[in-house]
Design a protein around this motif. Sequence first.
Motif, PDB file in Angstrom:
ATOM      1  N   LYS A  29     -24.784  58.211 -46.358  1.00  0.00           N
ATOM      2  CA  LYS A  29     -26.128  57.804 -45.954  1.00  0.00           C
ATOM      3  C   LYS A  29     -27.142  58.893 -46.261  1.00  0.00           C
ATOM      4  O   LYS A  29     -28.311  58.619 -46.495  1.00  0.00           O
ATOM      5  N   GLN A  30     -26.690  60.134 -46.266  1.00  0.00           N
ATOM      6  CA  GLN A  30     -27.565  61.265 -46.582  1.00  0.00           C
ATOM      7  C   GLN A  30     -27.641  61.512 -48.081  1.00  0.00           C
ATOM      8  O   GLN A  30     -28.317  62.429 -48.528  1.00  0.00           O
ATOM      9  N   ARG A  31     -26.913  60.704 -48.870  1.00  0.00           N
ATOM     10  CA  ARG A  31     -26.868  60.823 -50.331  1.00  0.00           C
ATOM     11  C   ARG A  31     -26.433  62.225 -50.786  1.00  0.00           C
ATOM     12  O   ARG A  31     -27.041  62.830 -51.666  1.00  0.00           O
ATOM     13  N   PRO A  38     -21.134  63.060 -38.994  1.00  0.00           N
ATOM     14  CA  PRO A  38     -22.212  62.578 -39.863  1.00  0.00           C
ATOM     15  C   PRO A  38     -21.670  61.800 -41.055  1.00  0.00           C
ATOM     16  O   PRO A  38     -20.578  62.064 -41.548  1.00  0.00           O
ATOM     17  N   PHE A  63     -22.118  61.305 -44.785  1.00  0.00           N
ATOM     18  CA  PHE A  63     -22.747  61.978 -45.914  1.00  0.00           C
ATOM     19  C   PHE A  63     -23.197  60.998 -46.989  1.00  0.00           C
ATOM     20  O   PHE A  63     -24.045  61.328 -47.806  1.00  0.00           O
TER      21      PHE A  63
END
Length: 46
Positions: A18-20, A14, A16
Motif C-alpha cells: 500500500k505504501q508502494r 504495516p 508495504f
Amino acid sequence: MFKILARINKIILPSFTKQRLDVSKAKKWQMAIIGYRYYVTTRALG
C-alpha cells in the motif's frame, strides 16, 4: 494457529504494498517483515 497470526499481522504490521515500497530498495528490517508475513500467509493458506 497460523490463521490467527495472519489476522494479527494484517492489523499490526504495516503493508508495504500500500505504501508502494520498491522491494529492491527495501531496508533489512522491511525485508524481514515482508519475509515473515509471507511465511505466515503461506502457512495459513496451506
